[in-house]
Scaffold this motif. Structure first.
Motif, PDB file in Angstrom:
ATOM      1  N   ALA A  29      77.617 -25.330   3.207  1.00  0.00           N
ATOM      2  CA  ALA A  29      76.333 -26.610   3.001  1.00  0.00           C
ATOM      3  C   ALA A  29      76.530 -27.087   4.425  1.00  0.00           C
ATOM      4  N   LYS A  30      75.401 -27.818   5.085  1.00  0.00           N
ATOM      5  CA  LYS A  30      75.377 -28.389   6.342  1.00  0.00           C
ATOM      6  C   LYS A  30      75.982 -29.720   6.109  1.00  0.00           C
ATOM      7  N   ASP A  53      67.190 -18.449   6.433  1.00  0.00           N
ATOM      8  CA  ASP A  53      66.188 -19.373   6.581  1.00  0.00           C
ATOM      9  C   ASP A  53      65.165 -19.106   7.432  1.00  0.00           C
ATOM     10  N   THR A  91      72.833 -17.360   6.721  1.00  0.00           N
ATOM     11  CA  THR A  91      71.954 -18.540   6.701  1.00  0.00           C
ATOM     12  C   THR A  91      70.942 -18.496   7.423  1.00  0.00           C
ATOM     13  N   ARG A  92      71.295 -18.281   8.760  1.00  0.00           N
ATOM     14  CA  ARG A  92      70.273 -18.417   9.694  1.00  0.00           C
ATOM     15  C   ARG A  92      68.848 -17.449   9.640  1.00  0.00           C
ATOM     16  N   CYS A 108      75.431 -18.828  -0.036  1.00  0.00           N
ATOM     17  CA  CYS A 108      74.280 -19.678  -0.259  1.00  0.00           C
ATOM     18  C   CYS A 108      74.298 -20.913   0.831  1.00  0.00           C
ATOM     19  N   ASP A 109      73.042 -21.388   0.916  1.00  0.00           N
ATOM     20  CA  ASP A 109      72.959 -22.435   1.940  1.00  0.00           C
ATOM     21  C   ASP A 109      72.754 -23.793   0.822  1.00  0.00           C
ATOM     22  N   GLY A 165      72.730 -13.434   2.484  1.00  0.00           N
ATOM     23  CA  GLY A 165      72.117 -14.830   2.823  1.00  0.00           C
ATOM     24  C   GLY A 165      70.892 -15.029   1.987  1.00  0.00           C
ATOM     25  N   LEU A 172      75.997 -22.313  11.948  1.00  0.00           N
ATOM     26  CA  LEU A 172      75.615 -21.846  10.728  1.00  0.00           C
ATOM     27  C   LEU A 172      75.887 -20.279  10.516  1.00  0.00           C
ATOM     28  N   ASP A 215      68.226 -18.012   0.930  1.00  0.00           N
ATOM     29  CA  ASP A 215      67.617 -19.306   1.261  1.00  0.00           C
ATOM     30  C   ASP A 215      65.991 -19.503   0.822  1.00  0.00           C
ATOM     31  N   VAL A 246      80.902 -27.099   8.989  1.00  0.00           N
ATOM     32  CA  VAL A 246      79.880 -26.743   7.845  1.00  0.00           C
ATOM     33  C   VAL A 246      80.996 -26.938   6.573  1.00  0.00           C
TER      34      VAL A 246
END
Length: 213
Positions: A128-129, A202, A198-199, A99-100, A31, A194, A33, A168
């Motif tokens: 993506a969010k 981040d 990603t978590r 990728c976020d 991941g 998520l 970020d 998502v």
């Protein structure tokens, strides 16, 4: 580089995106970020997880600075330089990058996930969010999905990773397709909306930004 030159580069590189199923034997997933200060300081984090157990394998952090403004569709030009330096610190490249950000779900079909995949040569997926494009609401159950389209072209998929929770938005980055990308994302979301990649990335990049270089 100005915005016009950045767009021209995206237009040139987007033809190098390969759409193929992800590798069948995925051992590690990374991941990525980045976090920023208002002054332009950047901390980029890479968190590599074991694909089967989601336990951490290794991490890397890089610090940098960006003067490139935030412009819709040009996120890669803020994030890539520092993110690539973080990736270079890994002794072994991961099997897949998550990728976020978006991949093909992008005005020029070349979002951050595509750009990073093409530059590294690694399979890459965008998660993506928020949506870019139009989609029907997927069913409430985990695993339900609906195509995301722009002008009738499928550019991604709204994927429900938790029952009754906002989906998502998955899109192809490079050397992936939507079916295998969504299967991967479901494997990375056993407990939260998520992906674990990603978590954790981040959290790491925010901690690194607070700590400074």
């Amino acid at each position: 580089m100005d915005a016009a030159a950045a767009i021209a580069l995206q237009e040139r590189l987007r033809h190098e995106v390969a759409i193929t199923p992800l590798p069948t034997a995925i051992r590690t997933v990374a991941g990525l970020d980045s976090a920023y200060t208002e002054a332009g300081a950047v901390a980029a984090a890479v968190v590599v997880l074991d694909a089967a157990t989601l336990t951490p394998v290794t991490t890397a952090v890089a610090h940098g600075h960006t003067d490139f403004p935030y412009l819709p569709g040009l996120l890669a030009f803020r994030e890539l330089p520092t993110a690539l330096r973080a990736l270079e610190q890994l002794s072994t490249p991961p099997d897949v990058l998550v990728c976020d950000a978006h991949g093909l779900a992008h005005p020029r079909r070349f979002g951050l996930a595509c750009h990073l995949g093409v530059l590294t040569g690694l399979p890459a997926v965008g998660v993506a969010k928020n949506a870019w494009g139009e989609h029907a609401e997927p069913g409430r159950e985990r695993g339900a999905a609906a195509d995301v389209t722009v002008d009738g072209e499928v550019v991604g998929r709204a994927l429900r990773t938790r029952e009754g929770v906002k989906p998502v938005y998955v899109s192809v980055g490079h050397r992936a397709d939507l079916d295998s990308a969504c299967a991967l994302v479901l494997g990375l979301t056993p407990a939260y909306r998520l992906p674990e990649t990603t978590r954790r990335a981040d959290r790491l990049c925010r901690d690194a930004l607070r700590a400074g270089g």
